[in-house]
Design a protein around this motif. Structure first.
Motif, PDB file in Angstrom:
ATOM      1  N   TYR A  80      -3.995  -1.332 -10.066  1.00 18.02           N
ATOM      2  CA  TYR A  80      -3.149  -1.354  -8.867  1.00 18.02           C
ATOM      3  C   TYR A  80      -3.337  -0.083  -8.041  1.00 18.02           C
ATOM      4  N   LEU A  81      -3.333   1.070  -8.720  1.00 11.14           N
ATOM      5  CA  LEU A  81      -3.439   2.338  -8.002  1.00 11.14           C
ATOM      6  C   LEU A  81      -4.827   2.544  -7.387  1.00 11.14           C
ATOM      7  N   VAL A  82      -5.829   1.896  -7.946  1.00 11.38           N
ATOM      8  CA  VAL A  82      -7.173   1.978  -7.369  1.00 11.38           C
ATOM      9  C   VAL A  82      -7.304   1.031  -6.181  1.00 11.38           C
ATOM     10  N   LEU A  83      -6.795  -0.180  -6.327  1.00 16.36           N
ATOM     11  CA  LEU A  83      -7.030  -1.211  -5.311  1.00 16.36           C
ATOM     12  C   LEU A  83      -6.041  -1.154  -4.142  1.00 16.36           C
ATOM     13  N   ALA A  84      -4.775  -0.777  -4.419  1.00 16.21           N
ATOM     14  CA  ALA A  84      -3.746  -0.838  -3.371  1.00 16.21           C
ATOM     15  C   ALA A  84      -4.097  -0.023  -2.131  1.00 16.21           C
ATOM     16  N   PRO A  85      -4.463   1.263  -2.248  1.00 16.85           N
ATOM     17  CA  PRO A  85      -4.786   2.027  -1.037  1.00 16.85           C
ATOM     18  C   PRO A  85      -6.021   1.495  -0.306  1.00 16.85           C
ATOM     19  N   ILE A  86      -7.006   0.996  -1.069  1.00 21.13           N
ATOM     20  CA  ILE A  86      -8.230   0.484  -0.444  1.00 21.13           C
ATOM     21  C   ILE A  86      -7.932  -0.792   0.334  1.00 21.13           C
ATOM     22  N   ASN A 146      -8.348  18.778   1.106  1.00 16.34           N
ATOM     23  CA  ASN A 146      -7.306  17.871   0.635  1.00 16.34           C
ATOM     24  C   ASN A 146      -7.725  16.406   0.768  1.00 16.34           C
ATOM     25  N   ARG A 147      -8.425  16.067   1.842  1.00 14.56           N
ATOM     26  CA  ARG A 147      -8.895  14.696   2.027  1.00 14.56           C
ATOM     27  C   ARG A 147      -9.872  14.313   0.921  1.00 14.56           C
ATOM     28  N   LEU A 148     -10.737  15.262   0.571  1.00 11.66           N
ATOM     29  CA  LEU A 148     -11.686  15.005  -0.520  1.00 11.66           C
ATOM     30  C   LEU A 148     -10.954  14.664  -1.804  1.00 11.66           C
ATOM     31  N   ILE A 149      -9.926  15.439  -2.125  1.00  4.33           N
ATOM     32  CA  ILE A 149      -9.155  15.207  -3.343  1.00  4.33           C
ATOM     33  C   ILE A 149      -8.476  13.844  -3.298  1.00  4.33           C
ATOM     34  N   ASN A 150      -7.910  13.491  -2.131  1.00  5.02           N
ATOM     35  CA  ASN A 150      -7.216  12.214  -2.015  1.00  5.02           C
ATOM     36  C   ASN A 150      -8.143  11.042  -2.322  1.00  5.02           C
ATOM     37  N   TYR A 151      -9.357  11.089  -1.799  1.00  5.50           N
ATOM     38  CA  TYR A 151     -10.287   9.981  -2.011  1.00  5.50           C
ATOM     39  C   TYR A 151     -10.816   9.964  -3.441  1.00  5.50           C
ATOM     40  N   PHE A 152     -11.078  11.135  -4.005  1.00  5.17           N
ATOM     41  CA  PHE A 152     -11.601  11.175  -5.366  1.00  5.17           C
ATOM     42  C   PHE A 152     -10.520  10.914  -6.411  1.00  5.17           C
ATOM     43  N   SER A 153      -9.241  10.946  -6.011  1.00  4.24           N
ATOM     44  CA  SER A 153      -8.170  10.614  -6.952  1.00  4.24           C
ATOM     45  C   SER A 153      -8.308   9.188  -7.452  1.00  4.24           C
ATOM     46  N   ILE A 154      -8.865   8.328  -6.611  1.00  5.58           N
ATOM     47  CA  ILE A 154      -9.099   6.947  -7.039  1.00  5.58           C
ATOM     48  C   ILE A 154     -10.072   6.925  -8.214  1.00  5.58           C
ATOM     49  N   ALA A 155     -11.108   7.763  -8.145  1.00  7.82           N
ATOM     50  CA  ALA A 155     -12.068   7.842  -9.250  1.00  7.82           C
ATOM     51  C   ALA A 155     -11.374   8.270 -10.533  1.00  7.82           C
ATOM     52  N   GLN A 156     -10.422   9.200 -10.404  1.00  6.58           N
ATOM     53  CA  GLN A 156      -9.692   9.654 -11.585  1.00  6.58           C
ATOM     54  C   GLN A 156      -8.962   8.494 -12.246  1.00  6.58           C
ATOM     55  N   TRP A 157      -8.340   7.628 -11.440  1.00  7.54           N
ATOM     56  CA  TRP A 157      -7.595   6.510 -12.015  1.00  7.54           C
ATOM     57  C   TRP A 157      -8.518   5.405 -12.532  1.00  7.54           C
ATOM     58  N   VAL A 158      -9.719   5.312 -11.996  1.00  6.39           N
ATOM     59  CA  VAL A 158     -10.710   4.403 -12.588  1.00  6.39           C
ATOM     60  C   VAL A 158     -10.986   4.814 -14.027  1.00  6.39           C
ATOM     61  N   PHE A 159     -11.170   6.133 -14.247  1.00  6.81           N
ATOM     62  CA  PHE A 159     -11.474   6.623 -15.595  1.00  6.81           C
ATOM     63  C   PHE A 159     -10.257   6.553 -16.516  1.00  6.81           C
ATOM     64  N   TYR A 160      -9.044   6.756 -15.969  1.00 10.36           N
ATOM     65  CA  TYR A 160      -7.841   6.565 -16.787  1.00 10.36           C
ATOM     66  C   TYR A 160      -7.765   5.119 -17.278  1.00 10.36           C
ATOM     67  N   GLY A 161      -8.029   4.177 -16.358  1.00  6.12           N
ATOM     68  CA  GLY A 161      -7.985   2.770 -16.732  1.00  6.12           C
ATOM     69  C   GLY A 161      -9.045   2.411 -17.764  1.00  6.12           C
ATOM     70  N   GLY A 193       0.803  -1.219   0.000  1.00  7.94           N
ATOM     71  CA  GLY A 193       0.000   0.000   0.000  1.00  7.94           C
ATOM     72  C   GLY A 193       0.833   1.266   0.000  1.00  7.94           C
ATOM     73  N   SER A 194       1.973   1.253   0.738  1.00  7.01           N
ATOM     74  CA  SER A 194       2.819   2.449   0.820  1.00  7.01           C
ATOM     75  C   SER A 194       3.419   2.810  -0.536  1.00  7.01           C
ATOM     76  N   ILE A 195       3.851   1.782  -1.274  1.00  7.42           N
ATOM     77  CA  ILE A 195       4.392   2.051  -2.609  1.00  7.42           C
ATOM     78  C   ILE A 195       3.304   2.639  -3.503  1.00  7.42           C
ATOM     79  N   GLY A 196       2.086   2.091  -3.380  1.00  5.96           N
ATOM     80  CA  GLY A 196       0.964   2.634  -4.153  1.00  5.96           C
ATOM     81  C   GLY A 196       0.695   4.093  -3.811  1.00  5.96           C
ATOM     82  N   LEU A 197       0.750   4.430  -2.510  1.00 11.77           N
ATOM     83  CA  LEU A 197       0.522   5.815  -2.099  1.00 11.77           C
ATOM     84  C   LEU A 197       1.662   6.723  -2.562  1.00 11.77           C
TER      85      LEU A 197
END
Length: 470
Positions: free
Chosen positions: A414-420, A363-378, A210-214
């Motif tokens: 990986y970037l979506v699932l690792a932090p979760i 900032n917390r809002l952005i951190n959590y919604f960043s996962i959504a951004q990578w869902v759409f990139y994928g 998870g740390s590498i993912g973050l």
């Protein structure tokens, strides 16, 4: 009705946005949007999660490679589907209107305006800091200054596409100038033998999944913006040439700058000092450039302002395109006949950004919604793979090896699932719930087009039309 038409005209009619963005402006948009406050303020986040200097530098380089590979996928998509809107247009072409709508809903309502707000808040903190020596500026001051910057940037973008492009070019030149100074200083210090912080560079490296993912998340946040030119494809001169060329010049340039700047930081700061520094670039300036250390915060101000301008420039185009396709209220698809800019879409982005600077911490809002951004990139990378088989008829001036979008899909997963997996939190569920709440609007207003909904949106459009006349 005639008076209204003199003021605004639908982008889906005869009036369209002009082709005014050339190769240089395209490169400056990519470079200027990518290089914001991240490289000056938050390199410590990558170091914190990677654990040591060696992995930190490798992650910065790897993030540059990933951004370049992702941008190459977008170069193929952008020259194959020459519509503005980036992921929105590509998802709609491949998977249909529903995924495209969810992307526009999430990005227009949260991702773009909140990112705009965060960048202007960074600008406000650095711009007001000299007036409050020895202490942090009052919160009300930074928020008012941030709101003023948003108003100014939105006004510039509403007045003229060319003016906004000139502003972007000038501020990009300014940020490249300060980066050049930092890099040259680092090279000189290395030549003088300041390498003690680079010895045993891999001691204390993190091995946590998870740390590498973050760490990658924080590095890729600083690289965010590599897809910005795809949002304005319809305003780009000769997109078949300039889109891939701007990507191939701009993103490797940013990657080299980021790695060299981080290397320069480690010539004067230990890992502990870097982690404790509130603003890494300012600490570097205090140690290397004194008594001229004031130039670093000055150029950070210029850098963040330019990045905010680029963010606003592209955000308005997404709202404009989704409004044109019927996925947002129709007025967002209208452009000013006087200035030929998507003024309603730009104003919406500015108003939402001002709303986002009101809370104490977004900032917390952005951190959590960043996962959504990578869902759409994928999903977008997956769309490129799917269309290789389902849309063989489309002309592809640029064609990347299929392994590249495949790699982007794997990295996105990986970037979506690792932090979760590493640290599951309820906030991820809240973000998912917000995204799918868009369906409550999609089915009645977009899919079924219920009569009362159409009438309601038409009345709102008329009201906004009339208000735009005054």
């Amino acid at each position: 009705s005639n008076l209204i038409k003199k003021k605004l005209c639908s982008g889906s009619g005869e009036e369209e946005l002009f082709l005014v963005v050339g190769l240089l402006s395209g490169i400056c948009l990519i470079v200027g949007t990518m290089i914001g406050s991240g490289i000056f303020i938050s390199p410590k986040s990558v170091l914190l999660y990677s654990g040591a200097v060696g992995p930190c530098l490798l992650i910065w380089a790897a993030c540059g490679v990933l951004s370049t590979l992702g941008a190459l996928c977008y170069a193929e998509l952008g020259t194959m589907i020459t519509k503005s809107g980036a992921e929105y247009s590509y998802l709609k072409e491949c998977f249909g209107p529903l995924p495209a709508y969810l992307f526009s809903w999430t990005t227009v309502m949260v991702l773009k305006p909140s990112a705009f707000a965060i960048i202007t808040l960074s600008f406000a903190e650095y711009a007001s800091a000299p007036f409050y020596p020895g202490c942090s500026p009052p919160l009300i001051v930074t928020k008012c200054l941030s709101a003023t910057a948003i108003f100014l940037i939105v006004s510039v973008n509403c007045l003229s596409v060319k003016l906004a492009s000139y502003v972007q070019n000038i501020f990009t030149a300014a940020k490249l100038f300060i980066i050049l100074i930092i890099v040259v200083s680092g090279i000189v210090l290395l030549a003088q033998g300041h390498t003690e912080n680079l010895s045993n560079a891999f001691d204390g490296s993190s091995s946590s999944f998870g740390s590498i993912g973050l760490a990658f998340y924080n590095g890729l946040w600083a690289y965010d913006g590599w897809n910005q030119l795809n949002f304005i494809t319809e305003e780009l001169k000769d997109p078949y040439r300039n889109l891939p060329l701007a990507i191939l010049i701009g993103i490797p340039l940013v990657s080299v700058c980021y790695v060299m700047v981080n290397l320069a930081y480690f010539t004067v700061m230990t890992t502990t000092e870097l982690l404790l520094s509130p603003a890494v670039a300012v600490t570097f300036g205090d140690r290397v450039f004194y008594p001229l250390s004031w130039i670093v915060p000055l150029f950070v101000v210029l850098s963040t302002f330019g990045s905010a301008n680029g963010s606003c420039f592209t955000a308005g185009r997404l709202a404009y395109v989704s409004g044109r396709e019927g996925h947002m209220v129709k007025i967002l698809s209208y452009i000013s006949l006087r200035h030929y800019t998507p003024s309603p879409a730009l104003i919406l982005n500015g108003l939402l950004a001002i709303c986002y600077i009101i809370p104490a911490d977004i900032n917390r809002l952005i951190n959590y919604f960043s996962i959504a951004q990578w869902v759409f990139y994928g999903l977008t990378a997956l769309a490129l793979i799917v269309m290789r088989f389902t849309r063989k008829d489309l002309h592809r001036p640029v064609k990347v090896p299929i392994v590249i979008p495949g790699l982007m899909v794997i990295v996105s997963c990986y970037l979506v699932l690792a932090p979760i997996i590493d640290k599951p939190e309820m906030e991820y569920l809240y973000c998912a719930a917000f995204i799918f709440c868009g369906l409550l609007l999609y089915f009645p207003f977009v899919h079924w087009k219920v009569s009362w909904g159409t009438k309601l949106t038409s009345e709102y459009t008329t009201v906004f039309y009339l208000s735009s006349l005054f």
